[in-house]
Design a protein around this motif. Structure first.
Motif, PDB file in Angstrom:
ATOM      1  N   ARG A 217       0.861  -1.182   0.000  1.00  0.00           N
ATOM      2  CA  ARG A 217       0.000   0.000   0.000  1.00  0.00           C
ATOM      3  C   ARG A 217       0.900   1.235   0.000  1.00  0.00           C
ATOM      4  O   ARG A 217       1.837   1.333   0.776  1.00  0.00           O
TER       5      ARG A 217
ATOM      6  N   TYR B  11       0.824   5.689  -0.512  1.00  0.00           N
ATOM      7  CA  TYR B  11      -0.048   6.852  -0.361  1.00  0.00           C
ATOM      8  C   TYR B  11       0.461   8.017  -1.198  1.00  0.00           C
ATOM      9  O   TYR B  11       1.614   8.422  -1.072  1.00  0.00           O
TER      10      TYR B  11
ATOM     11  N   ALA C 203       5.385   4.849   1.371  1.00  0.00           N
ATOM     12  CA  ALA C 203       5.195   3.398   1.390  1.00  0.00           C
ATOM     13  C   ALA C 203       6.102   2.753   2.438  1.00  0.00           C
ATOM     14  O   ALA C 203       7.140   3.316   2.808  1.00  0.00           O
TER      15      ALA C 203
ATOM     16  N   GLU D 154       1.127   2.059   8.648  1.00  0.00           N
ATOM     17  CA  GLU D 154       0.241   2.620   7.624  1.00  0.00           C
ATOM     18  C   GLU D 154      -0.277   3.993   8.061  1.00  0.00           C
ATOM     19  O   GLU D 154      -0.375   4.911   7.256  1.00  0.00           O
TER      20      GLU D 154
ATOM     21  N   SER E  85       0.385   7.429   6.034  1.00  0.00           N
ATOM     22  CA  SER E  85      -0.757   8.195   5.535  1.00  0.00           C
ATOM     23  C   SER E  85      -0.735   9.620   6.082  1.00  0.00           C
ATOM     24  O   SER E  85      -1.097  10.558   5.369  1.00  0.00           O
TER      25      SER E  85
ATOM     26  N   ALA F 208      -4.785   6.041  -2.042  1.00  0.00           N
ATOM     27  CA  ALA F 208      -4.052   4.842  -1.638  1.00  0.00           C
ATOM     28  C   ALA F 208      -4.016   3.904  -2.836  1.00  0.00           C
ATOM     29  O   ALA F 208      -5.060   3.573  -3.395  1.00  0.00           O
TER      30      ALA F 208
ATOM     31  N   GLU G 115      -2.420   0.239  -4.456  1.00  0.00           N
ATOM     32  CA  GLU G 115      -1.812  -1.059  -4.183  1.00  0.00           C
ATOM     33  C   GLU G 115      -0.839  -1.319  -5.332  1.00  0.00           C
ATOM     34  O   GLU G 115      -1.257  -1.454  -6.480  1.00  0.00           O
TER      35      GLU G 115
ATOM     36  N   GLN H  99      -7.035   2.120  -4.533  1.00  0.00           N
ATOM     37  CA  GLN H  99      -7.877   1.344  -3.626  1.00  0.00           C
ATOM     38  C   GLN H  99      -8.923   2.203  -2.930  1.00  0.00           C
ATOM     39  O   GLN H  99     -10.000   1.728  -2.600  1.00  0.00           O
TER      40      GLN H  99
ATOM     41  N   TRP I 180     -12.379   8.391   4.721  1.00  0.00           N
ATOM     42  CA  TRP I 180     -12.184   7.368   3.703  1.00  0.00           C
ATOM     43  C   TRP I 180     -13.315   7.367   2.688  1.00  0.00           C
ATOM     44  O   TRP I 180     -14.478   7.510   3.047  1.00  0.00           O
TER      45      TRP I 180
END
Length: 130
Positions: A2, A4, A28, A46, A50, A72, A74, A100, A114
């Protein structure tokens, strides 16, 4: 992994439209980051990454009233050209299919809201208004 990406609403719009975007560094969990933060679990790592992206997104705004965003993505190791301390650079443009979710950064930069990928297009018109 993941990663950002701090972005503006206009960049989100163009990315969705073209399906591709030249990306600057993406925050990352690189080997250096994981080694330096080996006392943290994945969720804590994470969160830190972020929030680093959120700080940069806040700096990218046109003015203090403009919204800030993070996407975000992947990504796979095969897409990575360079690993830094807490970021990666991609070999090629980022792909919308790798997105994502999106996060709207709160005005104080302390919270992230989110949005699922399916919700981004519905929210985008409001985001572009600022």
């Amino acid at each position: 992994m993941r990663a950002y990406l701090p972005v503006t609403a206009e960049e989100i719009s163009n990315f969705m439209l073209t399906g591709s975007m030249e990306c600057g560094p993406l925050y990352a969990p690189t080997i250096k980051f994981l080694t330096a933060n080996n006392d943290m679990d994945d969720e804590q790592g994470e969160y830190i990454l972020s929030m680093l992206a959120a700080d940069e997104a806040m700096e990218m705004r046109e003015n203090s009233a403009s919204p800030a965003f993070i996407l975000a993505l992947e990504i796979t190791d095969s897409q990575v050209a360079e690993h830094g301390e807490n970021f990666v650079n991609l070999k090629e443009n980022g792909r919308w299919e790798d997105v994502q979710c999106a996060f709207l950064v709160s005005p104080d930069g302390e919270e992230l809201t989110w949005f699922a990928t399916q919700e981004i297009s519905a929210a985008l018109a409001q985001w572009l208004k600022g």
